[in-house]
Scaffold this active site. Structure first.
Site, short mmCIF file in Angstrom:
data_model
loop_
_atom_site.label_atom_id
_atom_site.label_comp_id
_atom_site.label_asym_id
_atom_site.label_seq_id
_atom_site.Cartn_x
_atom_site.Cartn_y
_atom_site.Cartn_z
CG LEU A 20 7.24 30.95 -6.37
CD1 LEU A 20 8.38 31.47 -5.51
CD2 LEU A 20 7.76 29.96 -7.41
CE LYS A 43 6.80 32.94 3.54
NZ LYS A 43 7.03 32.12 4.75
CG ASP A 136 5.85 25.21 10.71
OD1 ASP A 136 5.28 24.12 10.93
OD2 ASP A 136 5.52 25.98 9.79
N1 LIG Z 1 12.52 31.35 -0.94
C1 LIG Z 1 11.68 30.64 -1.70
N2 LIG Z 1 12.04 30.28 -2.95
C2 LIG Z 1 11.20 29.55 -3.72
N3 LIG Z 1 9.98 29.12 -3.33
C3 LIG Z 1 9.57 29.47 -2.10
C4 LIG Z 1 10.39 30.25 -1.21
N4 LIG Z 1 9.71 30.44 -0.05
C5 LIG Z 1 8.54 29.80 -0.20
N5 LIG Z 1 8.44 29.23 -1.42
C6 LIG Z 1 7.32 28.44 -1.91
O1 LIG Z 1 6.11 29.19 -1.76
C7 LIG Z 1 5.06 28.35 -1.30
C8 LIG Z 1 4.47 28.91 0.00
O2 LIG Z 1 5.48 28.92 0.97
P1 LIG Z 1 5.24 29.25 2.51
O3 LIG Z 1 6.55 29.13 3.19
O4 LIG Z 1 4.51 30.53 2.62
O5 LIG Z 1 4.24 28.16 3.02
P2 LIG Z 1 4.36 26.56 3.16
O6 LIG Z 1 5.74 26.23 3.64
O7 LIG Z 1 3.93 25.92 1.86
O8 LIG Z 1 3.26 26.24 4.25
P3 LIG Z 1 3.25 26.69 5.78
O9 LIG Z 1 3.05 28.15 5.82
O10 LIG Z 1 2.13 25.94 6.37
O11 LIG Z 1 4.59 26.28 6.35
C9 LIG Z 1 5.64 26.96 -1.16
O12 LIG Z 1 5.37 26.23 -2.35
C10 LIG Z 1 7.13 27.21 -1.04
O13 LIG Z 1 7.90 26.13 -1.52
#
Ligand SMILES: Nc1ncnc2c1ncn2[C@@H]1O[C@H](COP(=O)(O)OP(=O)(O)OP(=O)(O)O)[C@@H](O)[C@H]1O
Length: 420
Positions: A20, A43, A136
């Site tokens: 994702l 994650k 954040d």
């Molecule tokens: N629960 C979820 N359901 C669907 N997509 C998700 C979920 N959690 C994260 N994602 C997607 O996965 C990707 C990475 O998410 P992550 O939260 O690790 O980092 P980020 O928010 O993009 O950046 P940062 O770590 O700098 O805040 C993003 O595109 C996010 O929308």
């Protein structure tokens, strides 16, 4: 061929699907929970080498998330180690607020904006009641489920703020959402940093573009001051004593109405209270939720009736910048830290100066008359007030240097909390 053959099974339970995206802590991928049949987001957090011991940042995230159960907080379903990585299993969310704001096919009514802000504040209020800061807050950390419910995600940087003496790492906020006290290097901050970030998100919902797009911390402050006026002593008495305080040229505040022409009076009143300079005078999340903005017409849209974008696109962060610099207030004095270490330079005149690489805060701030560098041309401190511009620039996020610094810092704090 069966689905099991096509997909990798993780921990005997989850069928791995597509990636994702990747965030600060590692890759996130979609998966099917074979136990429940539900789609989940996993994650994958890289664990440090064995000899470094457990990754305390990850453990903190798990612990916090397990305690934080609320309709406006993303649910942590499971957590397990697998092949040297820690896997956190979250409920799958369809999209996020950044995708909503950027989707030009979506019209956001005042009631829709109210609903998104209300859900954001409800999630934050829950965290703050538990003495946890999010720290954040940004639109892509506000995930949206299939029924339109907004949930706060990514508590990787959140931590309990009970101890008054605790010193936090302050360079962890995505810059555009950073409160002025963080930009001035405060070591002790509170829930007000989340209120400021929520105000930036509120402004972004109204404008449909990031409100204060600073290109460095100094520029970020310049843009804040151009929008709300350089703070006077009476507005924020403690500002002068902050570690990285820099004196800015005085500029008066333009009328808030001129920045948000479409907003209602109630929206502007709440916005101004959330954007209060002095964090001790800033409205709290709970007070914000009780503001008349939320009880006056139009009432917030029911989450399931909120507009949602088409499924997520890969190209959201293509990085095309439409940054449109304008004039802003001038910095009169370099940061204290810099003044201490800088020898006098030839050609130093008036308020114009050049810094070589001294620290991150000023390394990209160069203001020397007559000198033209590509960076120099992009130094202005201003607010881009244009509404409905073409395409927002890519968002600044934590870089790898910040990340390893942060990891070191958090690990150290975790190991030696009593020394802080
Ligand atoms: N629960 C979820 N359901 C669907 N997509 C998700 C979920 N959690 C994260 N994602 C997607 O996965 C990707 C990475 O998410 P992550 O939260 O690790 O980092 P980020 O928010 O993009 O950046 P940062 O770590 O700098 O805040 C993003 O595109 C996010 O929308």
């Amino acid at each position: 061929m069966s689905e099991v053959d096509l997909s990798k099974k993780v921990a005997n339970r989850y069928l791995k699907r597509e990636v994702l995206g990747e965030g600060t802590y590692g890759v996130v991928y979609k998966a099917i929970d074979t136990k429940t049949g539900m789609t989940v987001a996993i994650k994958k957090i890289r664990l440090g080498k064995q000899k470094e011991g457990v990754n305390f940042t990850a453990l903190r995230e798990i612990k916090l998330l397990k305690e934080l159960k609320d309709p406006n907080i993303i649910e942590l379903i499971d957590a397990f180690p697998h092949k040297g990585n820690l896997h956190l299993v979250f409920e799958f969310m369809e999209t996020d607020l950044e995708a909503v704001i950027r989707d030009r096919n979506i019209f956001l009514s005042p009631a829709d904006i109210k609903s998104f802000l209300q859900m954001t504040l409800k999630g934050l209020a829950f965290c703050h009641r538990k003495w946890v800061l999010h720290r954040d807050m940004k639109p892509n950390n506000l995930l949206i489920g299939s029924k339109g419910q907004l949930k706060l995600a990514d508590f990787g940087l959140a931590r309990i703020f009970g101890s008054p003496d605790r010193k936090f790492t302050h360079q962890v906020f995505a810059r555009w959402y950073r409160a002025p006290e963080l930009l001035f290097g405060t070591k002790q901050y509170g829930p007000g940093v989340d209120v400021w970030a929520a105000a930036c998100i509120f402004a972004e919902l109204l404008l449909r573009r990031p409100f204060l797009q600073g290109s460095s911390d100094i520029d970020q402050l310049g843009k804040i001051f151009a929008a709300f006026g350089t703070p006077k002593h009476s507005q924020w008495p403690d500002m002068l004593y902050l570690p990285d305080y820099v004196e800015y040229q005085y500029v008066p505040a333009p009328p808030l109405r001129s920045l948000f022409p479409m907003a209602s009076d109630d929206a502007l009143d709440l916005l101004s209270k959330m954007f209060t300079y002095d964090p001790t005078a800033r409205i709290s999340v709970q007070q914000a939720l009780e503001h008349r903005y939320f009880s006056s017409a139009p009432l917030p849209t029911d989450p399931h009736k909120l507009p949602r974008p088409a499924p997520k696109k890969e190209s959201l962060n293509s990085g095309i910048s439409d940054f449109n610099p304008q004039e802003g207030p001038t910095v009169f004095s370099p940061p204290k830290k810099t003044r201490r270490v800088m020898p006098e330079r030839d050609g130093f005149e008036g308020n114009a100066y050049q810094f070589d690489k001294i620290d991150d805060r000023v390394s990209d701030f160069r203001q020397v008359p007559g000198e033209s560098t590509s960076r120099n041309e992009n130094v202005p401190m201003s607010v881009d007030f244009s509404i409905f511009g073409s395409r927002p620039p890519s968002r600044p996020t934590i870089n790898s240097a910040d990340r390893s610094h942060l990891k070191r810092k958090l690990d150290l704090e975790f190991q030696h909390p009593e020394q802080e």
